[in-house]
Design a protein around this motif. Structure first.
Motif, PDB file in Angstrom:
ATOM      1  N   UNK A  91       0.826  -1.204   0.000  1.00 31.95           N
ATOM      2  CA  UNK A  91       0.000   0.000   0.000  1.00 31.95           C
ATOM      3  C   UNK A  91       0.863   1.260   0.000  1.00 31.95           C
ATOM      4  N   UNK A  92       1.892   1.257   0.835  1.00 35.00           N
ATOM      5  CA  UNK A  92       2.768   2.433   0.901  1.00 35.00           C
ATOM      6  C   UNK A  92       3.490   2.637  -0.422  1.00 35.00           C
ATOM      7  N   UNK A  93       4.004   1.547  -0.980  1.00 34.56           N
ATOM      8  CA  UNK A  93       4.696   1.663  -2.260  1.00 34.56           C
ATOM      9  C   UNK A  93       3.764   2.191  -3.346  1.00 34.56           C
ATOM     10  N   UNK A  94       2.523   1.713  -3.357  1.00 30.89           N
ATOM     11  CA  UNK A  94       1.575   2.179  -4.369  1.00 30.89           C
ATOM     12  C   UNK A  94       1.289   3.670  -4.195  1.00 30.89           C
ATOM     13  N   UNK A  95       1.129   4.113  -2.959  1.00 28.01           N
ATOM     14  CA  UNK A  95       0.863   5.528  -2.703  1.00 28.01           C
ATOM     15  C   UNK A  95       2.011   6.412  -3.174  1.00 28.01           C
ATOM     16  N   UNK A  96       3.219   5.887  -3.117  1.00 26.15           N
ATOM     17  CA  UNK A  96       4.389   6.662  -3.538  1.00 26.15           C
ATOM     18  C   UNK A  96       4.689   6.481  -5.019  1.00 26.15           C
ATOM     19  N   UNK A 198       2.060   8.432 -22.103  1.00 22.04           N
ATOM     20  CA  UNK A 198       0.721   8.093 -21.603  1.00 22.04           C
ATOM     21  C   UNK A 198       0.795   7.897 -20.086  1.00 22.04           C
ATOM     22  N   UNK A 199       0.660   8.987 -19.344  1.00 24.27           N
ATOM     23  CA  UNK A 199       0.815   8.948 -17.890  1.00 24.27           C
ATOM     24  C   UNK A 199      -0.246   8.080 -17.232  1.00 24.27           C
ATOM     25  N   UNK A 200      -1.487   8.177 -17.699  1.00 19.23           N
ATOM     26  CA  UNK A 200      -2.571   7.396 -17.091  1.00 19.23           C
ATOM     27  C   UNK A 200      -2.328   5.897 -17.272  1.00 19.23           C
ATOM     28  N   UNK A 201      -1.932   5.509 -18.478  1.00 24.00           N
ATOM     29  CA  UNK A 201      -1.683   4.088 -18.735  1.00 24.00           C
ATOM     30  C   UNK A 201      -0.459   3.609 -17.959  1.00 24.00           C
ATOM     31  N   UNK A 202       0.543   4.475 -17.814  1.00 21.42           N
ATOM     32  CA  UNK A 202       1.741   4.110 -17.056  1.00 21.42           C
ATOM     33  C   UNK A 202       1.394   3.897 -15.584  1.00 21.42           C
ATOM     34  N   UNK A 203       0.539   4.762 -15.041  1.00 24.33           N
ATOM     35  CA  UNK A 203       0.120   4.601 -13.647  1.00 24.33           C
ATOM     36  C   UNK A 203      -0.660   3.299 -13.473  1.00 24.33           C
ATOM     37  N   UNK A 204      -1.523   2.997 -14.433  1.00 26.36           N
ATOM     38  CA  UNK A 204      -2.300   1.757 -14.362  1.00 26.36           C
ATOM     39  C   UNK A 204      -1.377   0.544 -14.442  1.00 26.36           C
ATOM     40  N   UNK A 205      -0.366   0.627 -15.283  1.00 30.72           N
ATOM     41  CA  UNK A 205       0.594  -0.476 -15.420  1.00 30.72           C
ATOM     42  C   UNK A 205       1.374  -0.654 -14.122  1.00 30.72           C
ATOM     43  N   UNK A 206       1.767   0.454 -13.501  1.00 26.41           N
ATOM     44  CA  UNK A 206       2.518   0.375 -12.250  1.00 26.41           C
ATOM     45  C   UNK A 206       1.652  -0.215 -11.145  1.00 26.41           C
ATOM     46  N   UNK A 207       0.387   0.167 -11.110  1.00 29.52           N
ATOM     47  CA  UNK A 207      -0.546  -0.397 -10.131  1.00 29.52           C
ATOM     48  C   UNK A 207      -0.665  -1.902 -10.314  1.00 29.52           C
ATOM     49  N   UNK A 208      -0.818  -2.324 -11.560  1.00 30.25           N
ATOM     50  CA  UNK A 208      -0.927  -3.754 -11.862  1.00 30.25           C
ATOM     51  C   UNK A 208       0.364  -4.483 -11.505  1.00 30.25           C
ATOM     52  N   UNK A 209       1.499  -3.852 -11.777  1.00 31.09           N
ATOM     53  CA  UNK A 209       2.787  -4.481 -11.480  1.00 31.09           C
ATOM     54  C   UNK A 209       2.959  -4.697  -9.981  1.00 31.09           C
ATOM     55  N   UNK A 210       2.611  -3.696  -9.183  1.00 35.94           N
ATOM     56  CA  UNK A 210       2.731  -3.847  -7.736  1.00 35.94           C
ATOM     57  C   UNK A 210       1.775  -4.917  -7.214  1.00 35.94           C
ATOM     58  N   UNK A 211       0.598  -4.993  -7.804  1.00 34.93           N
ATOM     59  CA  UNK A 211      -0.339  -6.053  -7.413  1.00 34.93           C
ATOM     60  C   UNK A 211       0.230  -7.420  -7.762  1.00 34.93           C
ATOM     61  N   UNK A 212       0.882  -7.482  -8.917  1.00 32.97           N
ATOM     62  CA  UNK A 212       1.517  -8.729  -9.342  1.00 32.97           C
ATOM     63  C   UNK A 212       2.636  -9.105  -8.378  1.00 32.97           C
ATOM     64  N   UNK A 213       3.449  -8.112  -8.006  1.00 29.02           N
ATOM     65  CA  UNK A 213       4.537  -8.365  -7.061  1.00 29.02           C
ATOM     66  C   UNK A 213       3.982  -8.870  -5.736  1.00 29.02           C
ATOM     67  N   UNK A 214       2.903  -8.263  -5.283  1.00 31.55           N
ATOM     68  CA  UNK A 214       2.296  -8.704  -4.010  1.00 31.55           C
ATOM     69  C   UNK A 214       1.824 -10.151  -4.124  1.00 31.55           C
ATOM     70  N   UNK A 215       1.286 -10.513  -5.283  1.00 36.25           N
ATOM     71  CA  UNK A 215       0.847 -11.892  -5.464  1.00 36.25           C
ATOM     72  C   UNK A 215       2.041 -12.834  -5.486  1.00 36.25           C
TER      73      UNK A 215
END
Length: 235
Positions: A91-96, A198-215
């Protein structure tokens, strides 16, 4: 000593402290060194075939990274992480990191971002070669250098500390399942989106990546029988 894997054998031609630390990190990643167990420097030194001094020095390096903690008059305990710890770190990493990726996408030049491509490619190459330590090091360098483009050194330090504390357990199982390669390739996808602006798509990709890392952190199959415990000896 006969039980040790070949990668843990110590060569006199290399600095013992660095090689012991490397071997211990590999044991942490593979799950051979078990969370919560106290390991003494003399016992590990006997396994490695060296004196206790380089082992203690290597353990102190790992303690500074948050991987182990010193237990007075006993040795070093591998730091335990709960599912709540991992959720909190994510959560902290995603917020940052998510908004920072968006900010860097809007402010960094194409040349600055392209300089990160060799690191992103190194992550994929390490995953394909099953080089787990190389994977983690390349991944760490890519993410921290990417965040560094935001110009906030303290932000980089905070994320670097979070990454140390939330390192991967049982990474070898995930490598065997081929999941590391898909996670590695997300770095190239992220970089391409950022270069495209594409900042919005990059943010979405980063969100997905962190979720993947958590999994990945939680990726050990509970239904899978536990493997034999480590050959490195506890105290």
């Amino acid at each position: 000593m006969a039980d040790l894997k070949p990668r843990t054998l110590i060569s006199v031609q290399e600095r013992l402290r660095d090689q012991v630390a490397h071997a211990l990190r590999a044991a942490l990643i593979s799950g051979e060194l078990r969370p919560g167990v106290v390991y003494s420097a003399p016992a590990l030194a006997a396994d490695f075939g060296v004196s206790a001094t380089p082992v203690r020095e290597a353990m102190l390096d790992l303690a500074r990274e948050g991987l182990v903690e010193a237990v007075r008059n006993k040795g070093f305990r591998v730091t335990e992480l709960t599912e709540r710890d991992l959720d909190d770190y994510t959560e902290i990493r995603a917020l940052i990191e998510v908004p920072t990726v968006g900010r860097v996408t809007r402010s960094a030049t194409e040349e600055q971002l392209e300089r990160l491509r060799p690191q992103a490619e190194a992550i994929v190459a390490a995953a394909r070669k099953h080089d787990l330590i190389g994977y983690l090091e390349a991944d760490r360098q890519f993410h921290l250098d990417l965040l560094g483009l935001a110009g906030n050194a303290r932000l980089v330090d905070v994320v670097g500390d979070l990454r140390k504390r939330s390192r991967l357990y049982g990474l070898n199982r995930l490598d065997e399942r081929g999941e590391l390669v898909s996670s590695a390739e997300e770095h190239l996808e992220l970089l391409d989106l950022m270069i495209a602006g594409d900042a919005a798509a990059a943010e979405a990709c980063m969100t997905r990546h962190l979720s993947h890392v958590r999994s990945l952190w939680a990726g050990q199959d509970e239904a899978e029988p536990e493997r034999p415990t480590l050959r490195l000896r506890a105290r």
